[in-house]
Write a protein that holds these residues in place. Structure first.
Motif, PDB file in Angstrom:
ATOM      1  N   TRP A 148     150.518  -2.184  87.494  1.00 28.52           N
ATOM      2  CA  TRP A 148     149.626  -3.101  86.830  1.00 28.52           C
ATOM      3  C   TRP A 148     148.374  -2.266  86.304  1.00 28.52           C
ATOM      4  O   TRP A 148     147.681  -2.620  85.035  1.00 28.52           O
ATOM      5  N   LEU A 149     148.207  -1.226  86.861  1.00 32.09           N
ATOM      6  CA  LEU A 149     146.929  -0.399  86.439  1.00 32.09           C
ATOM      7  C   LEU A 149     147.384   0.808  85.449  1.00 32.09           C
ATOM      8  O   LEU A 149     146.349   1.454  85.187  1.00 32.09           O
ATOM      9  N   GLU A 155     149.880 -10.915  88.472  1.00 24.83           N
ATOM     10  CA  GLU A 155     150.278  -9.972  87.111  1.00 24.83           C
ATOM     11  C   GLU A 155     149.073  -9.191  86.965  1.00 24.83           C
ATOM     12  O   GLU A 155     148.047  -9.517  87.389  1.00 24.83           O
ATOM     13  N   GLN A 156     149.224  -8.303  85.888  1.00 24.21           N
ATOM     14  CA  GLN A 156     147.976  -7.452  85.619  1.00 24.21           C
ATOM     15  C   GLN A 156     146.767  -8.155  85.003  1.00 24.21           C
ATOM     16  O   GLN A 156     147.165  -9.233  84.164  1.00 24.21           O
ATOM     17  N   HIS A 157     145.531  -7.792  85.243  1.00 21.79           N
ATOM     18  CA  HIS A 157     144.316  -8.136  84.372  1.00 21.79           C
ATOM     19  C   HIS A 157     143.423  -6.920  84.222  1.00 21.79           C
ATOM     20  O   HIS A 157     143.287  -6.217  85.008  1.00 21.79           O
ATOM     21  N   HIS A 158     142.859  -6.984  83.155  1.00 21.50           N
ATOM     22  CA  HIS A 158     141.849  -6.052  82.676  1.00 21.50           C
ATOM     23  C   HIS A 158     140.628  -6.475  82.246  1.00 21.50           C
ATOM     24  O   HIS A 158     140.541  -7.570  81.524  1.00 21.50           O
ATOM     25  N   GLY A 187     142.075  -4.825  88.448  1.00 20.85           N
ATOM     26  CA  GLY A 187     142.137  -4.250  87.297  1.00 20.85           C
ATOM     27  C   GLY A 187     141.582  -3.163  86.862  1.00 20.85           C
ATOM     28  O   GLY A 187     141.111  -2.405  87.764  1.00 20.85           O
ATOM     29  N   GLY A 229     140.249  -1.636  91.773  1.00 17.92           N
ATOM     30  CA  GLY A 229     140.971  -1.237  90.358  1.00 17.92           C
ATOM     31  C   GLY A 229     140.248   0.435  90.004  1.00 17.92           C
ATOM     32  O   GLY A 229     139.965   1.079  90.853  1.00 17.92           O
TER      33      GLY A 229
END
Length: 390
Positions: free
Chosen positions: A74-75, A113-116, A123, A131
């Motif tokens: 994800w990162l 799921e990924q979050h930014h 994230g 993150g």
């Protein structure tokens, strides 16, 4: 820290608290690490002990083992680093390692799921505590690189492991230890042409503030040092260590005279001028003793490990051409009796002296010379021994 052998006083601890209150850690846990080390650690040889204590206290917070490969994926598509000015950083003094771990476990269960750029999920580029490439005053960096120096764990690399007192040495550490011998220099001869600042301040105070200069004699450099190194054979693994000592001693400027000589396993009727120990480049041991008086300080470097015959039997030397009519131990006792100050540095760790193949000869030579490990602690102890008469 005390469990790691660091002598921390209440005064030093209160100084650290005051420094934190003044903001000298700069709102950074990395800053806190450097601040605490500078206030609480008295010697660079104790840096590694501090690192061990720091790591024990905070270990696991930066990259917990529960982080899965999926989370790391994800990162990968990270946002550009969120760089914060010092004025924008808000310190958080109310955080708990256990609470952070608990929250991270919750995120790992809930996030799919990924979050930014956010403030909650794992994230990048945001203000979430989990993150990388973002900012949080007490965050857990997962992957990536430190941007705002706020990760809790900073001591994992153990960069100062080579400064430990129980480790072998660097050239600089040799220089610092050998420098202590300058205390043997005297200040009894010569003109009084050096201003004594402390005595001047004291005399001026006693003179109602009227300046009264006090002059003293400078120290006369009278330290004379001989370093005798075992070369070849079982000493080959320690060549680099001996080279460090050679380089450090040669860089020193506080010796009136400094000389290096060599032997192989044991001193017999010859002393050698170079580590190749060739007969054509040697001098008679009796002549050598006559050349260097009892006021020289002698440091012998060697593992003291050899066949017992080399030490206890006439003609026991390994070299075919050697004519040692006296046992090697007699020659070693002659050296110890000639010099008023002498020590032996052994590169084999002391805990093995009784178990290694040469344990018998190590024991015999320990009875002749004060023997120390070839470590920072050992060298410091040997230097102290050289500063007092036997």
């Amino acid at each position: 820290m005390r469990a790691e052998g660091l002598d921390i006083t209440i005064v030093e601890w209160l100084t650290l608290m005051q420094s934190l209150k003044l903001g000298l850690a700069k709102n950074s846990l990395t800053g806190f690490y450097y601040l605490a080390r500078s206030v609480l650690v008295k010697s660079e040889s104790r840096y590694d002990a501090f690192d061990r204590a720091f790591l024990r206290c905070f270990e696991g917070i930066e990259t917990p083992p529960e982080i899965t490969e999926e989370v790391l994926n994800w990162l990968e598509n990270a946002l550009p680093p969120l760089k914060m000015a010092d004025g924008e950083k808000n310190p958080d003094d109310d955080w708990s390692l256990e609470e952070l771990r608990k929250k991270l476990e919750e995120r790992l269960l809930e996030q799919h799921e990924q979050h930014h750029g956010g403030s909650h999920w794992i994230g990048t580029g945001g203000t979430s505590p989990f993150g990388h490439s973002g900012y949080h005053p007490a965050g857990v960096r997962i992957g990536g690189e430190s941007v705002n120096r706020s990760a809790v764990k900073v001591a994992a690399q153990r960069a100062f492991r080579d400064f430990r007192a129980d480790e072998t040495l660097s050239t600089r550490q040799f220089e610092l230890a050998l420098r202590k011998l300058r205390l043997l220099s005297t200040a009894v001869d010569g003109a009084r042409d050096l201003l004594d600042i402390d005595a001047t301040v004291d005399a001026t105070g006693k003179n109602a503030g009227m300046l009264e200069l006090v002059w003293t004699r400078g120290r006369k450099n009278n330290v004379k040092l001989l370093i005798l190194i075992d070369s070849g054979g079982s000493m080959n693994p320690y060549q680099r260590l001996c080279s460090l000592l050679f380089n450090a001693a040669n860089k020193s400027t506080h010796f009136r005279d400094l000389q290096f000589y060599y032997f192989h396993n044991c001193v017999y009727e010859l002393i050698f001028n170079d580590p190749f120990c060739l007969r054509r480049n040697s001098l008679d041991t009796y002549d050598w003793l006559g050349k260097y008086g009892p006021d020289y300080r002698l440091i012998i470097v060697g593992d003291a490990s050899m066949g017992t015959g080399e030490l206890l039997m006439p003609y026991g030397a390994l070299d075919w051409w050697a004519q040692n009519e006296e046992p090697g131990l007699a020659w070693m006792q002659r050296l110890a009796g000639h010099f008023e100050h002498c020590v032996w540095l052994n590169p084999i760790p002391g805990q093995y002296w009784g178990d290694v193949e040469g344990a018998r000869t190590i024991s015999l030579l320990k009875d002749v010379f004060p023997m120390y490990e070839f470590t920072l602690d050992g060298l410091n102890a040997a230097i102290k021994k050289l500063m007092v008469k036997k």
